[in-house]
Design an enzyme around this catalytic site. Structure first.
Site, PDB file in Angstrom:
ATOM      1  N   HIS A  52       0.857  -1.185   0.000  1.00 21.19           N
ATOM      2  CA  HIS A  52       0.000   0.000   0.000  1.00 21.19           C
ATOM      3  C   HIS A  52       0.895   1.237   0.000  1.00 21.19           C
ATOM      4  O   HIS A  52       2.042   1.192   0.461  1.00 21.19           O
ATOM      5  CB  HIS A  52      -0.879   0.026   1.247  1.00 21.19           C
ATOM      6  CG  HIS A  52      -1.983  -0.973   1.227  1.00 21.19           C
ATOM      7  ND1 HIS A  52      -3.153  -0.776   1.918  1.00 21.19           N
ATOM      8  CD2 HIS A  52      -2.109  -2.166   0.606  1.00 21.19           C
ATOM      9  CE1 HIS A  52      -3.954  -1.796   1.734  1.00 21.19           C
ATOM     10  NE2 HIS A  52      -3.341  -2.665   0.942  1.00 21.19           N
ATOM     11  N   GLU A  54       0.939   3.838   1.877  1.00 20.01           N
ATOM     12  CA  GLU A  54       1.412   4.228   3.205  1.00 20.01           C
ATOM     13  C   GLU A  54       2.590   3.368   3.665  1.00 20.01           C
ATOM     14  O   GLU A  54       3.557   3.888   4.229  1.00 20.01           O
ATOM     15  CB  GLU A  54       0.280   4.109   4.246  1.00 20.01           C
ATOM     16  CG  GLU A  54      -0.904   4.987   3.959  1.00 20.01           C
ATOM     17  CD  GLU A  54      -2.029   4.300   3.202  1.00 20.01           C
ATOM     18  OE1 GLU A  54      -3.193   4.610   3.471  1.00 20.01           O
ATOM     19  OE2 GLU A  54      -1.740   3.455   2.322  1.00 20.01           O
ATOM     20  N   CYS A  82      -6.394   2.084   5.619  1.00 20.32           N
ATOM     21  CA  CYS A  82      -7.040   0.844   6.038  1.00 20.32           C
ATOM     22  C   CYS A  82      -6.499   0.420   7.411  1.00 20.32           C
ATOM     23  O   CYS A  82      -5.609   1.065   7.976  1.00 20.32           O
ATOM     24  CB  CYS A  82      -6.800  -0.256   5.012  1.00 20.32           C
ATOM     25  SG  CYS A  82      -5.080  -0.857   4.973  1.00 20.32           S
ATOM     26  N   CYS A  85      -2.640  -0.270   7.397  1.00 26.48           N
ATOM     27  CA  CYS A  85      -1.839   0.952   7.320  1.00 26.48           C
ATOM     28  C   CYS A  85      -1.941   1.766   8.604  1.00 26.48           C
ATOM     29  O   CYS A  85      -0.939   2.296   9.084  1.00 26.48           O
ATOM     30  CB  CYS A  85      -2.246   1.771   6.103  1.00 26.48           C
ATOM     31  SG  CYS A  85      -1.795   0.935   4.555  1.00 26.48           S
TER      32      CYS A  85
END
Length: 150
Positions: A52, A54, A82, A85
């Site tokens: 992801h 992040e 999410c 993260c």
């Protein structure tokens, strides 16, 4: 340099993901008003569910600071983080998360869950939402519209 400036950098990262056929999420981490990490989604490219925006930005920022502690850092991300993260951001001791649009299916800063202020955890993160919300939302919507059209 304010929230809009750094969110515009996160949007540039999201555009890179869009061009690669990735869900267009971009992230920028700022420490002492300087960018120390950037990333965009690469899950499809890397065949890895943890890639992801992040997580990628956290790894770069930690390397830049030579520390896993990102204390006093601000994270700018185009879409609400999410659970994975947010967990990583809490573990990294990030000060603040600034995001563009909410994610009702996966968001962990208030939409589905809110672990940013959970008193059971040893760290809490200040959250600012809806920064450049329209631009962030439109990019996500355009991506999924294009995906549906094939």
């Amino acid at each position: 340099m304010g929230h809009n400036y750094f969110m515009s950098l996160a949007l540039k990262e999201a555009k890179k993901a869009f061009k690669k056929g990735e869900v267009p999420v971009g992230c920028v981490i700022v420490h002492n008003n300087k960018v120390i990490g950037m990333g965009h989604n690469l899950r499809e490219t890397k065949n890895d569910p943890t890639f992801h925006a992040e997580i990628i930005a956290i790894k770069k920022a930690s390397k830049k600071l030579s520390s896993w502690r990102l204390t006093n850092s601000i994270v700018y991300v185009t879409v609400e983080p999410c659970i994975m993260c947010m967990g990583a951001l809490i573990l990294a001791r990030v000060k603040k998360v600034v995001f563009g649009c909410h994610d009702k299916k996966w968001g962990a800063c208030g939409s589905l869950y809110d672990i940013s202020t959970d008193k059971r955890l040893n760290h809490r993160i200040e959250v600012v939402s809806d920064v450049m919300e329209k631009e962030c939302r439109e990019m996500i919507q355009a991506f999924f519209s294009k995906l549906r059209k094939g």
